[in-house]
Enzyme design. Structure first.
Site, short mmCIF file in Angstrom:
data_model
loop_
_atom_site.label_atom_id
_atom_site.label_comp_id
_atom_site.label_asym_id
_atom_site.label_seq_id
_atom_site.Cartn_x
_atom_site.Cartn_y
_atom_site.Cartn_z
N ASP A 223 -10.16 5.54 -2.98
CA ASP A 223 -8.92 6.09 -2.42
C ASP A 223 -9.00 7.61 -2.44
O ASP A 223 -9.20 8.21 -3.50
CB ASP A 223 -7.72 5.59 -3.24
CG ASP A 223 -6.41 5.74 -2.47
OD1 ASP A 223 -6.31 6.69 -1.66
OD2 ASP A 223 -5.51 4.92 -2.69
N CYS B 147 0.86 -1.18 0.00
CA CYS B 147 0.00 0.00 0.00
C CYS B 147 0.90 1.23 0.00
O CYS B 147 1.69 1.41 0.94
CB CYS B 147 -0.90 -0.02 1.23
SG CYS B 147 -1.98 1.40 1.27
N GLY B 148 0.80 2.03 -1.05
CA GLY B 148 1.70 3.16 -1.20
C GLY B 148 1.41 4.26 -0.19
O GLY B 148 2.31 4.70 0.53
N HIS B 149 0.14 4.68 -0.12
CA HIS B 149 -0.15 5.76 0.83
C HIS B 149 0.13 5.27 2.25
O HIS B 149 0.58 6.02 3.11
CB HIS B 149 -1.61 6.23 0.69
CG HIS B 149 -2.57 5.52 1.59
ND1 HIS B 149 -3.25 4.37 1.23
CD2 HIS B 149 -2.90 5.74 2.89
CE1 HIS B 149 -3.98 3.96 2.25
NE2 HIS B 149 -3.80 4.76 3.25
N CYS C 131 -3.35 7.16 -4.76
CA CYS C 131 -3.07 5.72 -4.68
C CYS C 131 -1.63 5.40 -5.13
O CYS C 131 -1.31 5.48 -6.32
CB CYS C 131 -4.06 4.90 -5.51
SG CYS C 131 -3.95 3.12 -5.14
N GLY C 132 -0.81 5.02 -4.16
CA GLY C 132 0.61 4.75 -4.47
C GLY C 132 0.79 3.57 -5.40
O GLY C 132 1.55 3.64 -6.38
N THR C 133 0.09 2.47 -5.11
CA THR C 133 0.25 1.29 -5.98
C THR C 133 -0.44 1.54 -7.32
O THR C 133 0.03 1.06 -8.36
CB THR C 133 -0.29 0.02 -5.29
OG1 THR C 133 -1.61 0.27 -4.80
CG2 THR C 133 0.60 -0.40 -4.14
N HIS D 122 -8.42 -3.83 -7.74
CA HIS D 122 -8.46 -2.36 -7.74
C HIS D 122 -8.80 -1.88 -9.16
O HIS D 122 -8.22 -2.37 -10.13
CB HIS D 122 -7.10 -1.76 -7.36
CG HIS D 122 -6.73 -1.97 -5.92
ND1 HIS D 122 -6.35 -3.20 -5.41
CD2 HIS D 122 -6.67 -1.09 -4.88
CE1 HIS D 122 -6.07 -3.05 -4.12
NE2 HIS D 122 -6.26 -1.80 -3.78
O1 PYC Z 1 -1.84 3.91 -1.88
O2 PYC Z 1 -1.35 1.94 -2.70
C1 PYC Z 1 -2.12 2.72 -2.15
C2 PYC Z 1 -3.46 2.22 -1.76
C3 PYC Z 1 -3.99 1.00 -2.01
C4 PYC Z 1 -5.28 1.00 -1.46
C5 PYC Z 1 -5.50 2.23 -0.88
N1 PYC Z 1 -4.36 2.96 -1.08
#
Ligand code: PYC
Length: 314
Positions: A231, A85-87, A235-237, A205
């Site tokens: 999100d 999870c990026g965030h 979303c980092g990913t 996702h």
């Molecule tokens: O930031 O990767 C992310 C992420 C995945 C689900 C919610 N945020």
């Protein structure tokens, strides 16, 4: 159970710093499976209403297997577990700094899908170098009732994404109910038509994109998460998966900056380098802020000891 809450560009993260399940030692992927099989009550307790809510991503801190890492972390949400999870990683980094467990500068975190490098530029601003990301399928045609035929790429950015370059619905907060419904239909059709990530992995996702109104931003997105939440951050990913598609199409060069905006207008800035086998190594930069700290408790006689499931919300 003791926790610290933060939000990264609007998206909440709850880091469990004490009183979580003891998952033992070994690879984080095995410990994630143990969490799922034996201690799922703890996930529900930490994240479901009334102690949590649908948008929170939980992060259980673990002792890392690799001694180079400052911590291991397993991410989870209202319906299950996330590889990365990026965030959330940005939230974990500022939380570890707040706890004086890391200093400004670079540290490594171990996740079930690989090691992630984090760089704390300030107590709030963090860059993460994510796990290798790649496009798996290009321009898949998907006919969705009510939306027509959409084209999307399937890409890995630490989670599986179906990315639609031109959103079927304009990405504005006013349109949230329509965006959520459209994304739910897309995910349903992907499942029904057996379209998956590598090795049959579920695409959980959905990411819709459109141009931004700001000249400083390359793209605006709406990301629908596995538990039915959207999100609040870019979303980092999801941004990593996007970079993988841009790189595969030759639309973004290594080292070039890509600014991704969320539905709220919050931003990540991102770039990538190639790894030795032709996957992209994305770097995502964003800011997170602490917003709570406390202890979750359960009283005897509570009719909802692990909270209220929102699983039916999918
Ligand atoms: O930031 O990767 C992310 C992420 C995945 C689900 C919610 N945020």
């Amino acid at each position: 159970m003791n926790y610290i809450d933060s939000h990264t560009e609007g998206e909440p993260t709850r880091v469990i710093i004490g009183g979580g399940p003891d998952l033992g030692s070994g690879p984080l992927r095995d410990r994630l499976n143990r969490f799922r099989e034996k201690y799922d009550d703890a996930r529900q307790f930490a994240i479901q209403e009334p102690r949590g809510h649908v948008a929170i991503v939980g992060a259980l801190l673990c002792v890392p297997e690799d001694p180079r890492c400052a911590a291991g972390v397993i991410f989870f949400n209202n319906t299950g577990y996330l590889g990365m999870c990026g965030h959330g990683t940005i939230g974990v980094a500022i939380t570890l700094a707040y706890l004086n467990r890391v200093e400004l500068g670079t540290c490594l975190l171990e996740t079930p899908v690989g090691i992630v490098k984090t760089t704390l530029h300030t107590p709030n601003q963090v860059s993460i170098e994510n796990v290798p990301s790649y496009r798996h399928l290009k321009q898949v045609s998907l006919t969705v009732p009510g939306l027509g035929t959409l084209q999307g790429d399937v890409a890995w950015g630490g989670n599986w994404f179906f990315l639609i370059e031109t959103s079927p619905i304009t990405i504005t907060s006013e349109n949230l109910p329509h965006l959520i419904e459209a994304a739910r239909q897309v995910r349903k059709e992907l499942r029904r038509q057996g379209i998956t990530g590598a090795n049959g992995a579920e695409i959980d996702h959905i990411e819709f994109c459109q141009p931004s109104e700001s000249s400083e931003v390359n793209s605006r997105n709406f990301v629908f998460c596995p538990g039915g939440a959207y999100d609040r951050s870019p979303c980092g990913t999801g941004t990593s998966a996007k970079l993988a598609c841009l790189a595969a199409d030759g639309k973004l060069n290594p080292g070039e900056t890509w600014v991704q905006e969320s539905i709220l207008g919050s931003r990540f800035s991102a770039s990538y380098r190639w790894d030795e086998v032709g996957r992209v190594l994305p770097t995502i930069t964003g800011s997170a802020y602490l917003c709570g700290e406390g202890r979750l408790i359960q009283q005897a006689g509570d009719p909802f000891p692990t909270g209220i499931s929102t699983g039916g919300f999918q």
